[in-house]
Enzyme design. Structure first.
Site, PDB file in Angstrom:
ATOM      1  N   ALA A   1      -0.232  -1.984  -5.151  1.00 30.13           N
ATOM      2  CA  ALA A   1       0.118  -0.523  -5.639  1.00 30.13           C
ATOM      3  C   ALA A   1       0.892  -0.794  -7.249  1.00 30.13           C
ATOM      4  O   ALA A   1       0.083  -0.401  -8.053  1.00 30.13           O
ATOM      5  CB  ALA A   1       0.898   0.074  -4.759  1.00 30.13           C
TER       6      ALA A   1
ATOM      7  N   ALA B   1       7.690  -3.168   1.929  1.00 31.79           N
ATOM      8  CA  ALA B   1       6.372  -3.581   2.496  1.00 31.79           C
ATOM      9  C   ALA B   1       5.327  -4.186   1.558  1.00 31.79           C
ATOM     10  O   ALA B   1       5.536  -4.114   0.244  1.00 31.79           O
ATOM     11  CB  ALA B   1       5.634  -2.258   3.091  1.00 31.79           C
ATOM     12  N   PHE B   2       4.189  -4.937   2.029  1.00 32.97           N
ATOM     13  CA  PHE B   2       3.690  -5.859   1.230  1.00 32.97           C
ATOM     14  C   PHE B   2       2.829  -5.130   0.400  1.00 32.97           C
ATOM     15  O   PHE B   2       2.328  -5.631  -0.724  1.00 32.97           O
ATOM     16  CB  PHE B   2       2.804  -6.886   2.098  1.00 32.97           C
ATOM     17  CG  PHE B   2       1.618  -6.071   2.676  1.00 32.97           C
ATOM     18  CD1 PHE B   2       1.509  -5.447   3.761  1.00 32.97           C
ATOM     19  CD2 PHE B   2       0.081  -6.201   1.559  1.00 32.97           C
ATOM     20  CE1 PHE B   2       0.471  -4.813   4.239  1.00 32.97           C
ATOM     21  CE2 PHE B   2      -0.821  -5.677   2.387  1.00 32.97           C
ATOM     22  CZ  PHE B   2      -0.809  -5.152   3.603  1.00 32.97           C
ATOM     23  N   LYS B   3       2.602  -3.498   0.514  1.00 35.02           N
ATOM     24  CA  LYS B   3       1.555  -2.938  -0.429  1.00 35.02           C
ATOM     25  C   LYS B   3       2.205  -2.811  -1.646  1.00 35.02           C
ATOM     26  O   LYS B   3       1.309  -2.181  -2.712  1.00 35.02           O
ATOM     27  CB  LYS B   3       1.364  -1.754   0.348  1.00 35.02           C
ATOM     28  CG  LYS B   3       0.544  -1.760   1.506  1.00 35.02           C
ATOM     29  CD  LYS B   3       0.177  -0.412   2.160  1.00 35.02           C
ATOM     30  CE  LYS B   3      -0.596  -0.564   3.191  1.00 35.02           C
ATOM     31  NZ  LYS B   3      -0.033  -0.928   4.612  1.00 35.02           N
ATOM     32  N   ASP B   4       3.423  -3.003  -1.961  1.00 35.88           N
ATOM     33  CA  ASP B   4       3.935  -3.023  -3.379  1.00 35.88           C
ATOM     34  C   ASP B   4       3.113  -3.589  -4.330  1.00 35.88           C
ATOM     35  O   ASP B   4       3.007  -3.369  -5.381  1.00 35.88           O
ATOM     36  CB  ASP B   4       5.538  -3.644  -3.267  1.00 35.88           C
ATOM     37  CG  ASP B   4       6.437  -2.355  -2.843  1.00 35.88           C
ATOM     38  OD1 ASP B   4       6.311  -1.247  -2.843  1.00 35.88           O
ATOM     39  OD2 ASP B   4       7.462  -2.900  -2.143  1.00 35.88           O
TER      40      ASP B   4
END
Ligand SMILES: *Cc1c(COP(=O)(O)O)cnc(C)c1O
Length: 431
Positions: free
Chosen positions: A111, A105-108
């Site tokens: 984060a 997911a793009f949140k990698d």
């Protein structure tokens, strides 16, 4: 670069303090004092720049001298070791795939970048151990756990509601070990969120542990999301067409980073906020009344947010001028039926498999292009379809292939702490 609190412009912070604290002590979100413009030569020569070089140029002013060039470059290199392709789906529509990172997911990106910055500040020795405490309804937890895995000086404690995250999401949270603890809460996501908020205000805990959060209000998670838009533009520049970006939005961190990229000079003509039925911003653009409502559960659950925390940053970018916001931002809202049926339709017509969030983005672009067919539309594919396997397979009536990255941990044992109440959490954090 200095940052101010959106609740009080006099409340000024360094980048480091903004990263460590997350939120200002007056509860305002931090915002950079100056929006950085990139020179024309950057855009002219973008073809010759690597993604790490693009990212460095885009973000360096926001960090200033608080992280030296070499250290910042290695944080960027560790953050971006996967691809961000724009895949053509239809003649005038492309998918910007942001799901090729470790948790799909793009949140990698956010984060990992935040973990890199926080890890750097801890190594400098100004802080003791820091505990990142987060509640997750799914994607945030996995990305944060992965991003912070093995970072010295940081413990991560992730609360998630028992039985309410997908099977793959739970594995991503619970099988890592090391400095990551997954806490399964007998309750809802809101219960998890309430416990986290209470812990931040509980002196008995904060006297013993330095707590920080890792959601998109943190500037180190929010700002690196600008990179996606530069990477996409590099691939689309040759089209020489007006561009519209449709961003499946929940907390509005990602789309707000898109506006920051445009403020830097990136020639994106329009943004679309594509929402499920949680459509506070769409209603705001229609009525000028900001009227948040409790969130409703949908198949695009990472966007089930009634009161998007980053919208105030978009308002700040436009100097709080309603008409300017309305001119630059279109908003659409779609229910689950439309989301599932467009997944089936696009799969049938093109073979392209979308996850439910990307599908909402696709619907937004489709609506926009009906009115303005001269544009090239990009929708952000924010998660890999396998993260929402049941919904996707039911919608397209076909089995989706599971990538190797997922298979490797599907067989691992989960390790969790189970809690029923705030006191259980407190005991755990104090032991
Ligand atoms: C978090 C998330 C979103 C929403 O992003 P915001 O920055 O909160 O608007 C959309 N899609 C997926 C898959 C997500 O995980």
């Amino acid at each position: 670069m200095k940052y101010y609190s959106l609740n009080n412009r006099e409340n000024i912070s360094t980048f480091e303090n903004a990263v460590v604290k997350g939120l200002a002590d007056d509860k305002g979100l931090y915002f950079p004092e100056k929006i950085n413009k990139l020179p024309d030569s950057f855009f002219e020569n973008i073809d010759s720049l690597s993604k790490n070089e693009i990212a460095f140029e885009a973000i360096k002013e926001y960090i200033g001298d608080e992280i030296p060039e070499d250290a910042l470059k290695s944080i960027i290199a560790e953050t971006l070791d996967f691809d961000f392709p724009v895949v053509s789906v239809k003649e005038n529509i492309g998918a910007l795939e942001l799901f090729h990172g470790p948790t799909l997911a793009f949140k990698d990106v956010g984060a990992r970048f935040m973990a890199g910055c926080l890890g750097y500040f801890i190594k400098k020795g100004k802080f003791g151990k820091i505990t990142v405490l987060v509640a997750t309804s799914g994607d945030t937890g996995g990305a944060v756990a992965n991003g912070f895995l093995g970072v010295d000086g940081i413990d991560v404690v992730i609360l998630y509601p028992k039985g309410k995250v997908s099977g793959i999401q739970e594995k991503q949270l619970t099988t890592l070990g090391q400095n990551i603890t997954a806490v399964e809460v007998n309750g809802t996501f809101d219960d998890c969120q309430d416990m986290v908020k209470r812990a931040f205000l509980d002196k008995e805990i904060t006297d013993e542990r330095q707590l920080t959060s890792a959601n998109s209000i943190n500037v180190a998670r929010w700002l690196p999301q600008m990179f996606y838009y530069f990477f996409a533009w590099k691939q689309l520049k040759a089209k020489d067409q007006k561009l519209v970006f449709s961003v499946p939005s929940g907390n509005f961190g990602n789309i707000c980073a898109g506006f920051m990229a445009r403020e830097a000079g990136l020639p994106i003509d329009q943004f679309i906020s594509s929402n499920n039925v949680n459509n506070t911003v769409k209603r705001y653009l229609e009525s000028e009344q900001y009227d948040p409502k409790p969130s409703v559960h949908t198949v695009s659950n990472a966007m089930d947010i009634g009161n998007p925390s980053n919208f105030v940053r978009i308002q700040e970018i436009f100097g709080n001028h309603f008409t300017d916001i309305k001119e630059n931002l279109s908003a659409y809202s779609f229910d689950d039926e439309r989301t599932k049926s467009v997944m089936a339709k696009v799969y049938k017509e093109t073979g392209y498999v979308m996850d439910p969030h990307g599908a909402v983005g696709y619907l937004g672009v489709q609506e926009f292009l009906k009115l303005k067919p001269e544009y090239y539309g990009v929708f952000l594919e924010t998660a890999h379809p396998v993260k929402f396997l049941e919904t996707v397979e039911a919608a397209i009536n076909t089995n989706v292939e599971i990538p190797a990255a997922i298979k490797s941990f599907m067989n691992k044992e989960k390790q969790i702490v189970t809690i029923d109440s705030y006191d259980d959490l407190k005991n755990y954090l104090r032991k």
